[in-house]
Design a protein around this motif. Sequence first.
Motif, short mmCIF file in Angstrom:
data_model
loop_
_atom_site.label_atom_id
_atom_site.label_comp_id
_atom_site.label_asym_id
_atom_site.label_seq_id
_atom_site.Cartn_x
_atom_site.Cartn_y
_atom_site.Cartn_z
N ILE A 1 -7.86 112.35 6.89
CA ILE A 1 -8.40 111.00 6.76
C ILE A 1 -7.29 109.97 6.99
N LEU B 1 2.92 113.93 3.92
CA LEU B 1 3.91 114.91 3.47
C LEU B 1 3.98 114.95 1.95
N ASP C 1 4.38 109.99 6.20
CA ASP C 1 5.12 110.15 4.94
C ASP C 1 4.18 110.40 3.77
N VAL D 1 -10.87 110.07 -4.25
CA VAL D 1 -11.04 111.26 -3.40
C VAL D 1 -10.06 112.36 -3.82
N PRO E 1 -16.94 115.13 9.81
CA PRO E 1 -16.00 114.83 8.74
C PRO E 1 -15.48 113.39 8.88
N VAL E 2 -15.09 112.79 7.74
CA VAL E 2 -14.61 111.41 7.75
C VAL E 2 -13.44 111.25 8.72
N TYR F 1 0.77 107.32 8.63
CA TYR F 1 0.73 107.82 7.25
C TYR F 1 1.38 109.18 7.12
N PRO G 1 -7.98 117.93 4.18
CA PRO G 1 -8.98 116.92 4.59
C PRO G 1 -8.52 115.49 4.28
N VAL G 2 -7.84 115.33 3.14
CA VAL G 2 -7.36 113.99 2.77
C VAL G 2 -6.28 113.53 3.75
N MET H 1 1.06 101.32 13.69
CA MET H 1 -0.19 100.62 13.42
C MET H 1 -0.18 99.16 13.86
N ASP I 1 -16.89 115.71 2.89
CA ASP I 1 -17.33 117.04 3.26
C ASP I 1 -16.14 117.97 3.10
N ARG J 1 -4.72 123.86 1.90
CA ARG J 1 -6.10 123.80 2.35
C ARG J 1 -6.88 122.74 1.59
N GLY K 1 -4.79 105.66 10.22
CA GLY K 1 -3.66 105.11 10.96
C GLY K 1 -4.06 104.77 12.39
N LEU L 1 -12.56 112.97 11.46
CA LEU L 1 -12.92 112.97 12.88
C LEU L 1 -13.72 111.72 13.24
N PRO M 1 -14.51 102.84 -0.46
CA PRO M 1 -14.70 103.65 0.74
C PRO M 1 -14.30 102.84 1.97
N GLN N 1 -10.97 115.91 -5.66
CA GLN N 1 -10.47 117.15 -5.08
C GLN N 1 -9.77 117.99 -6.16
N TYR O 1 -17.30 112.31 -5.01
CA TYR O 1 -16.34 111.32 -5.53
C TYR O 1 -17.01 109.98 -5.79
#
Lengths: 377, 424
Positions: B286, B62, B59, B379, B25-26, B57, B282-283, A129, A4, B278, B291, B28, B372, B383, B390
């Motif tokens: 995820i 970033l 690193d 993904v 969203p994935v 995750y 989202p990635v 983790m 999404d 922006r 993590g 959340l 997935p 994007q 995807y």
Amino acid sequence: METDQKKLPGLPLSAGLLALVVLVLVLVAPSDLAMRKHDFVRKGPGVTEVRMLSDWFPGIKGGRGDTEVYVLDSGKPGGSALVLGGTHANEPAGFLTAIVLVENARPEAGKLFVIPFANASAFTHTDYMEGEPRRFTIEGASGARTFRFGSRATSPADQWPDPDIYIHASSGQKLSGSETRNLNRAYPGRPDGTFTEKVAFAITSLIKAEKVDVSVDLHEASPEYPVINAIVAHERAMKVASIAVLNLEFDGITIGLEPSPQKLRGLSHRELGDATDTFALLMETANPSQGRLRGVTDEALILKGRDPLYLKAKALGRLFVPFDEKGSPVEARVGRHLAGLAAIFSAYTEEKPDRAILFSGLPSYDELQATGLGKLF
Amino acid sequence: MTTQVLLLLFMIAAFVALVLFAKLPVSLSLVATAMALPLLAGRGLPLDQLVEGMFGYLDTGLVLVTAMIFLKVIEGNGLLGDLTRGITIRFGKSPLVLLVALTVVIMFPGMITGSCTASVLGTGTLVSPILLAMGMPLPVVGAVISSAAVYGMIAPPVNIPVMIIGGGIDLPYIGFDGLLALVTFPMAILTTLFLGLRHVDRKALARVIDEKKAEPRAGKLSIYLPLLTCVILMVGPKAFPKWFPDPRLPLTFLISAAVGLAVGKRFNVAKAARDGVREILPVVGILFGVGMLIEMMTLTGIRGTIVIGALSIPPAFMLLGIALILPLFGGISVYGGASVLGVPFALALLGQNQIVVLSALSLIGAMGSYMPPVALTPVVAAQLIGEPKYGRIIKLALAPAVVAVLVGVAMLVWANPIAKFLGV
Ligand SMILES: [Zn+2]
């Protein structure tokens, strides 16, 4: 399943999420900062001096890599030995054994240096983790004693970010980037190197300056790791190690002996032996709480070492150590380390009587299993 | 059925329900599932560990954010357009040569950094307009970029899954380069040709070449400075580790982006940076969720149950198990799978030549990049090129990925003869 990605949170939602993140960080910050305080270590009857590692390399003075060095001097002639605990802060039998030494050992000949928190920075965080508890408690004779359970590596707060690959300075050996923060891949260290290399350099400097005869690095490993319940010895230390192993077998403690591999660089048993005159050894016991096959991860696993999943792994023939319903309790692991140290020092004393290293005041393996670890604290 | 198996089933059901039915969203959904696990297991809400998992995750996050900013900058200053123009005109006469060249170009950042995301975001951006111009549909472009990026991740000189598994069994990263090159380059090129060659429309390509030739050139050669900076900062530390300081990826991208601001066309920097962040946020979200979930899976014993389940497979079906479970775990994290499952599998195969075994495990595990819920490579690729679904990319990449897994299994079966034949 589709993402999404196009649905982007509006400004109020973003602000709300940000506020939530900040709130959570504020909530966990105190426990995070508290990890920086070194665990209490009582000065035992044998302790003659408490120094700092920076005394041997001022380059780490006042930083979070600096750590206490407990000196137990018999005042009688003899050799000297160094015991390292907490090279890996997620291997509790290693640093608990060092603490037991500081609090209980009475040197009879020679001089003993003990560093319970060799990589002090590794105690200030836990591995991402891994779901590990940050502390565990042992009911001691003088009340409950709490110890930190840390990470295998230096904290990213002290050394960050990692390179893609870690290139060991003196050999050019390549390892995965996160090993840059592994003290036991950093030896002999560099005075102008990374945080971790400086700590390694300080330890190497101590060994040189104090003419340390025998250095023992105390570790633990996951039960599925091939080199376990074992002594790893540098080639010059092989004879002493094999005598120690025979004597341990005689006392009913089965322990393997592995020569330090020539091509595996940066480890204490290789580099300290190569860079100094010391006899470099390393000991491993079986610690399910750092293993990849472990089940529920909690304080009980650290202390009792009981795990139904490791029982299954044993039945599947995946383990290199005996493992049953009794698990691998911390008493047994500390007991093995103490017995191993005693056997190594007495073998060395037999070999070089003028450089004797002897101490008393510690329980035998069987006594420790009977009384439990709490009795010593 | 143990508590852990029940928890695992709950975890899968809850995640799927949150994503598909609650339309969360994935990221959340991952966070919510992660928080529910310890509560159900009677462990309360372990805040310390939840926050710690979020940083697992950091690193990677970033790298993603800074790479995206770099991309927006070189898009804005005209570098990307000019480079695309140059490559198309030069190699456009032969689509075959063009595709082979482009595959290696996409692989390059992954080879150097060990990260397929670096490939997708680095050179994937350069290449995607050319692939589109050749007549490939959007999902095919995504699949070609994803595939070459995944092979770039395991191609020499840097293969992080092999390093992670090697670290777990005390095997230094020496002697892998030849074998890895022999496996990855032919497979990457064949996959690109399999996916893309039939879509190449020579007329469209010729038309594009004419259009490109007619376009005025963007500017002076100096617009290539940011790309040059980026390559130097990536290659330098590996080529001259003794004296070239390693700025690491995030700083590499930021420095290169800064250089990009000084040369070429003027553009709205703030807007470019904002757009980049922006698009990638989202990635990153995820990854944070993943993590937290892995941390809670470990805490509650689910992780160990999966590993022991995998090791319980009878020896005759062991290779089948590796072929299925290793890529499946990659759906959460390829590096995580290498550490959690790769090490026990490597220990189970100790009698075989370890260089061949680890190379094969990394090849099989890398195919988890398409799995997935995370499916990081497709993904990010989706994007990047603006493909809304995807899943279409995954469908296209599936057959070649299955072939790659089979090649990996064959390497495991004949590890010792292969090692003898190649002298590794
Ligand atoms: Zn260790």
